[in-house]
Every structure is written in structure tokens, then in C-alpha cells.
Design a protein around this motif. Structure first.
Motif, mmCIF file in Angstrom:
data_model
loop_
_atom_site.group_PDB
_atom_site.id
_atom_site.type_symbol
_atom_site.label_atom_id
_atom_site.label_comp_id
_atom_site.label_asym_id
_atom_site.label_seq_id
_atom_site.Cartn_x
_atom_site.Cartn_y
_atom_site.Cartn_z
ATOM 1 N N ARG A 1 6.188 6.938 1.857
ATOM 2 C CA ARG A 1 7.617 7.218 1.736
ATOM 3 C C ARG A 1 8.191 6.636 0.465
ATOM 4 O O ARG A 1 8.967 7.292 -0.243
ATOM 5 N N THR A 2 7.839 5.380 0.140
ATOM 6 C CA THR A 2 8.449 4.680 -0.996
ATOM 7 C C THR A 2 7.483 4.417 -2.142
ATOM 8 O O THR A 2 7.923 4.123 -3.251
ATOM 9 N N GLY A 3 6.172 4.471 -1.879
ATOM 10 C CA GLY A 3 5.184 4.111 -2.888
ATOM 11 C C GLY A 3 4.922 2.627 -2.985
ATOM 12 O O GLY A 3 4.093 2.191 -3.794
ATOM 13 N N GLU A 4 5.610 1.827 -2.189
ATOM 14 C CA GLU A 4 5.404 0.374 -2.242
ATOM 15 C C GLU A 4 4.043 -0.009 -1.659
ATOM 16 O O GLU A 4 3.501 0.661 -0.781
ATOM 17 N N VAL A 5 3.522 -1.123 -2.153
ATOM 18 C CA VAL A 5 2.231 -1.610 -1.673
ATOM 19 C C VAL A 5 2.386 -2.150 -0.257
ATOM 20 O O VAL A 5 3.262 -2.972 0.028
ATOM 21 N N LEU A 6 1.534 -1.675 0.643
ATOM 22 C CA LEU A 6 1.487 -2.204 2.004
ATOM 23 C C LEU A 6 0.412 -3.281 2.136
ATOM 24 O O LEU A 6 0.656 -4.344 2.687
ATOM 25 N N HIS A 7 -0.780 -2.986 1.644
ATOM 26 C CA HIS A 7 -1.890 -3.931 1.710
ATOM 27 C C HIS A 7 -2.712 -3.832 0.436
ATOM 28 O O HIS A 7 -2.861 -2.750 -0.135
ATOM 29 N N VAL A 8 -3.262 -4.971 0.026
ATOM 30 C CA VAL A 8 -4.242 -5.022 -1.055
ATOM 31 C C VAL A 8 -5.452 -5.794 -0.551
ATOM 32 O O VAL A 8 -5.313 -6.902 -0.037
ATOM 33 N N TRP A 9 -6.615 -5.190 -0.697
ATOM 34 C CA TRP A 9 -7.867 -5.864 -0.317
ATOM 35 C C TRP A 9 -8.740 -5.971 -1.559
ATOM 36 O O TRP A 9 -8.956 -4.990 -2.273
ATOM 37 N N THR A 10 -9.250 -7.159 -1.847
ATOM 38 C CA THR A 10 -9.984 -7.415 -3.081
ATOM 39 C C THR A 10 -11.351 -8.006 -2.772
ATOM 40 O O THR A 10 -11.480 -8.861 -1.888
#
Length: 607
Positions: free
Chosen positions: A144-153
């Protein structure tokens, strides 16, 4: 130019099918006639290598399209990658995501993930396995917004975290899909032993982690979501380690794990050294009717008597027993290059089994072959062989839904290395087949030499809202947006399909209808005004044409035994430069109430 200047020549029965199928071969439909086209920008971006419908991101109830360009160089970086979400309704960009660093290759892997954050919109799952010196990173973004929900590294350099990335289904029962990520060169039990991780889609937290047994296993080369194998009503996962040497160096091993508990359910090992069991794995459906998801495993280098002939294994999800093996016919076939379950094609309510041998030699070295087996009986339903040497038919085998609304799912096969005399080297093709009959519905060909059209094929939802399934085809080396920038095309489903040859002033031209039933009466219509909301025809049950008036009927003919009809027209000498618009209709049902119409075509007459 008056309509009566068009002269019907004769009905022509179409020729032989692709390979050994019984289908009549329709003429090429050029990718240039796609219903929608999306073009990469720049040099060597590989735009279109991944292109699929991911659900409704913008809330208009129409599925939107995610297209990756993993080698795109943006934001002042080199090959960081760019992925774009396009509106299914308007084709306008909704969201754009860029890789963070040089050589990230964002979009090397992506998947349809559903709604992770509970806002009622589809979200976006992307991988960048070469991020930060091949450490790797994966992302979930709000659709919907393009915002980051999760980052896995990843936790190690050179571990390729994100090499494989998939929607694992709801493994923990919280109503949200979870995510499986592999790291095939992680150094745990030894160099390149590998690892795989299951993450909570709602919170992003780690649920389970698994590791390869010894150095060189490459555990995580494939991390495939399964349905419910162990009977706990939760989806499970398969992790492949094609380098495992338990049965000999490089024999390979595949592990099935409980998605709920993380415990090992069972494992399978390759039969011989260098079989590389597990380079391909699939497990979405139950074909033996015991209520558990079954598992397909490819071993494309299987070589007991015929080097690299390949073997595909079908295992029971219930007890792990071997249901059947499928073997390559000749040395070098590499059967198992693709293995896939397809949704029921023949109406017996059981999914089918698809596999390809891209280096099979039926019609020349490397012409390629694809086999579709009944899931219920495991007998061969359909076989297709590439036309010429080096076609490598079967790089992609993909279910595309019910394109023509005959009540049966259809499927497509990609052959991006096809060379034609007219189009040139590696122009590429995609073939669409009826699931009900196995006959060819469409033969789609790239625009120019080197396009490799057919490199990817995926579902596109219903982008035009007409109730018919649509599909995408990628051409990763198309040059329209720059050298090797790439292109992705969307083709709309239709009850019947219309294709055409080139139209040249003063010469003959052919228009072909495919996908109808035998002995149906087809009316060929033409407009000089264009395509849009056309007149409603009472004789066709009020069907609204997509040709702008005035509309004239050019000819009508009965279909042949394959449900096809070909019209040959003589193009007037003075027609050069004109764009002509055609559509075919068939009157069906009492008072025409079940009548159908084809897609429209708009050939431009060449001098």
C-alpha cells in the motif's frame, strides 16, 4: 477504403503441431501485439526475468503486477537492481524499489506473499542475494505505502542469503503467510555447507533454522514450500542439498521439515554420485488422493546407464514411499530441468505432473521436450518437442489458469532460444496449450533477434477485469529501452484467439481463429475506426463488440476438427500504411445468449 475491397480467398486447414502434439499450429502472434507492454530502461537490466501478479496493492480490486530488473543500475549504483509494482488496471507504476548497494541484484528472487501487515492489501517480497559482498538481504514491503515491513540479512559474507526465497504459507497458524529464505553457501558445518531459515511473516521473527550436514552440501540450493505433508494441517518445507555426498560425491539429498515444529519429517538421497538430487523440487498438491501433499524431485544429472539422462521422482507425502520414477530417454536429456504440479487440466479433479528435458534431441540436438502426465494415473497425457536443434523447449512450464473459460486450466511453455528464419537467432517463443485437449491455442514469438522471449511466464491475474485469466511473458534481452534492457508483455485470456500473418499491400494475408470447438461457425469482423466500446449485437445475445463502428463482416467459415479456422484475404494495393482492426465471433446458445468473441488484432499494412 470500402469493406468490399477485401476478398475472401479460401479456407485453409492448418498444418502439423509443435512437436508430436496433435494440435494444429496457429501462425505466430508477435509479442508486439501484446495487450500490454512494459519496457525496461538502460543497458542489460534483465527487465522481465520475473513478472507476476502479486495481488491488489492499491485497493481497486484488480491484481497488480510486479516486474523485476535485477541487473538495473539505478541511484548511481551498478547492478543494484530495481523492482516495480504496476497497476493492473492502468499499467502505471505504483511503487519502485531499488537495491541498496552495487551488485545487490534486487529481484533475483521474489514471490507473491499476500497481506503481511493486516491492512487488506497485498505486500511485496524481494531478495537481493549479493547484497554487501554476497552476504545477502531480503525485504518485505508494504504494497500500500512501499514502506519497509521487514528486513532479513545474512550473517556471513559470501553466504548468498536469499539465493532462494519463497512464500512458505502459514506455518504457525496466525493467519499470515511466513517466509523461507536459503543461504546455500553459508559456512556452518564446513565451507558451503548451507543453511535455510523460516521467518514469521507478521513479526519478521525467526521461527526455525536448519543447516547443512557437511562442507559442499549447498543445503538451501532449493527451499520449496510444500503443502501439508505430516498431517498437522500446517504447510511444510523442502530443503535441497544437491552437493550432499551421503550416497556418493554430489549425489544430493532433499529434506522435508515440519513447518510447525521444524522437525525433520524424512529425507531422500540421490542414487548415484553426481546425480545432484534436488536441483528441482515441487510439492504443492496431492495426486494420490490420500489427503497429503506429494513431492516431485528432479535429478537432472541422473546417469546410471545414460549419462545425464535425468530422472524425476514422485514421492507420497503420507508415508514417503516412492510412487513412480520418470526417466530421460537419451543421454544428455537432463529430464527434470523443470518439475511442476499443474492445477487439474483434464477435469478429473487431480492435479497433473509436468517436467521438461531441455536438452532432449527429438528434433535435433537440444531441441528439448516437455511431458505432461496425469496426476491420477501418472500416464502421459501430452508430449511436446521443440521444432529445431537448440530450441531447448521447456525452460519454463507454467500453469496460466483457464484462459478461454472452457472450465479447464490451461498451461504455457517457454522456449527463449528459438531461432526462426524470419525473426533471427534466439528471438524466442512461448506456446499456450489447452489443458482440456492439449491442443495449441497460441504461438507467441518475440519481436527481434536476441530477445529471448519466453524466458519467463507467469500468471497476471485478470488485469482488464473481463473475468478471463491473463498471463505474462518476459523477453530479457529486448532492446526497445536500451541494449538488452528487457521487456515484459501481458496477454489477455479470451474464449477464442485471433492471430494474423503480416499484411502487405497487394499480397495475401492470413487470419486464424484457434480455441473453438469443431464445426462452429466463425464470423470475421473488421473496422477501420479502431478498438474500443463497440456496438451490441442482438443476434449474439447482446454481446458488445470491441470494434468501433462501422463494423463489417468480412467472411464466415466452419472450424476444422481442431477447432481452428483460417481466412486468407487479399490486401488491396492501395492499403499501405492503414491500420485494420479485426475480431471474430461465434454465436452460441439459444438466441445467441452464450455467444463468444475473440481478442482484437490490429495489423498495419506494409508497403
Amino acid at each position: 477504403m470500402a469493406a468490399n475491397q477485401w476478398v475472401l480467398m479460401r479456407l485453409v486447414v492448418l498444418g502439423a503441431a509443435l512437436g508430436t502434439s496433435a494440435a494444429a499450429m496457429p501462425p505466430d502472434r508477435s509479442a508486439a501485439s501484446a495487450d500490454r507492454t512494459f519496457t525496461g530502461e538502460g543497458e542489460l537490466t534483465w527487465f522481465g526475468a520475473r513478472a507476476l501478479a502479486i495481488g491488489d496493492c492499491d485497493g481497486d480490486t484488480i491484481e497488480d503486477l510486479l516486474i523485476a530488473a535485477r541487473f538495473d543500475s539505478t541511484e548511481g549504483l551498478y547492478h543494484n537492481g530495481r523492482c516495480t509494482v504496476y497497476s493492473g488496471a492502468t499499467s502505471e507504476p505504483l511503487l519502485v524499489f531499488h537495491g541498496e548497494g552495487n551488485d545487490d541484484e534486487l529481484g533475483h528472487r521474489l514471490d507473491r506473499i499476500g497481506d503481511l501487515d493486516g491492512d487488506g492489501r497485498a505486500d511485496v517480497l524481494l531478495g537481493a542475494y549479493q547484497h554487501d559482498n554476497n552476504t545477502g538481504r531480503c525485504y518485505a514491503f508494504s504494497g500500500r505505502t512501499g514502506e519497509v515491513l521487514h528486513v532479513w540479512t545474512g550473517t556471513q559474507e559470501e553466504s548468498l542469503f536469499g539465493w532462494d526465497l519463497s512464500n512458505a504459507g502459514d506455518t504457525n497458524g496466525d493467519g499470515v503467510n511466513d517466509v523461507i529464505i536459503s543461504s546455500q553457501t553459508y559456512d556452518g558445518a564446513g565451507v558451503d555447507s548451507g543453511a535455510a531459515y523460516l521467518y514469521d511473516g507478521r513479526s519478521g521473527a525467526l521461527i526455525h533454522e536448519w543447516f547443512g550436514e557437511v562442507a559442499g552440501d549447498r543445503f538451501g540450493f532449493r527451499a520449496a514450500p510444500l503443502g501439508d505433508v505430516d498431517g498437522d494441517s500446517r504447510p511444510d518445507v523442502a530443503i535441497a542439498a544437491p552437493g550432499n555426498g551421503e550416497a556418493g560425491p554430489g549425489a544430493g539429498k532433499v529434506y522435508l521439515y515440519s513447518g510447525r515444529t521444524g522437525e525433520l519429517i524424512r529425507s531422500y538421497v540421490g542414487e548415484n554420485a553426481d546425480d545432484a538430487l534436488g536441483e528441482r523440487v515441487a510439492g504443492e498438491f496431492d495426486v494420490d488422493g490420500d489427503g497429503r501433499t506429494d513431492v516431485l524431485i528432479g535429478s537432472l544429472h541422473y546417469s546410471p546407464a545414460k549419462p545425464n539422462a535425468g530422472r524425476v521422482y514422485l514421492y507420497s507425502g503420507l508415508d514417503g514411499s516412492l510412487i513412480r520414477t520418470f526417466d530421460g530417454e537419451r543421454a544428455g536429456d537432463q529430464l527434470g530441468h523443470r518439475v511442476k504440479f499443474l492445477e487439474d487440466l483434464n477435469g478429473d479433479q487431480v492435479p497433473e505432473i509436468a517436467m521438461s528435458a531441455t536438452y532432449a534431441d527429438a528434433n535435433g540436438i537440444g531441441s528439448g521436450s516437455v511431458f505432461i502426465h496425469s496426476g491420477a494415473s501418472r500416464e502421459l497425457l501430452y508430449r511436446y518437442d521443440g521444432d529445431l536443434a537448440n530450441d531447448r523447449l521447456g525452460r519454463v512450464v507454467q500453469g496460466v489458469g483457464d484462459l478461454n473459460h472452457d472450465g479447464f486450466n490451461d498451461f504455457a511453455i517457454g522456449s527463449p532460444f528459438v531461432t526462426t528464419g524470419e525473426g533471427g537467432s534466439e528471438i524466442g517463443r512461448a506456446y499456450v496449450f489447452s489443458g482440456r485437449t492439449g491442443k495449441q491455442l497460441l504461438r507467441l514469438t518475440g519481436e527481434t533477434a536476441g530477445d529471448q522471449f519466453g524466458y519467463s511466464i507467469n500468471r497476471a491475474g485478470d488485469m482488464n477485469g473481463d473475468g478471463f485469466a491473463d498471463f505474462t511473458v518476459g523477453a530479457v534481452y529486448n532492446d526497445a529501452g536500451g541494449p538488452d534492457a528487457g521487456r515484459a508483455y501481458v496477454f489477455f485470456g479470451s474464449p477464442i484467439f485471433l492471430t494474423h500473418s503480416n499484411f502487405v499491400a497487394g499480397s495475401g494475408a492470413a487470419i486464424t481463429v484457434t480455441g473453438a470447438e469443431q464445426d462452429e461457425f466463425v464470423h470475421l469482423l473488421m473496422s477501420l475506426q479502431g478498438v474500443g466500446e463497440g456496438p451490441q449485437v442482438s443476434q449474439l445475445g447482446g454481446l458488445q463488440l470491441r470494434l468501433l463502428p462501422p463494423v463489417s463482416e468480412q467472411a464466415a467459415r466452419w472450424t476444422d476438427a481442431d477447432g481452428n479456422a483460417e481466412f486468407e484475404l487479399q490486401v488491396p494495393p492501395g492499403a499501405a500504411g492503414r491500420i485494420l482492426h479485426f475480431q471474430a465471433v461465434i454465436r452460441r446458445g439459444p438466441r445467441g445468449g452464450a455467444s463468444v468473441m475473440s481478442n482484437t488484432i490490429s495489423p498495419q499494412v506494409e508497403p
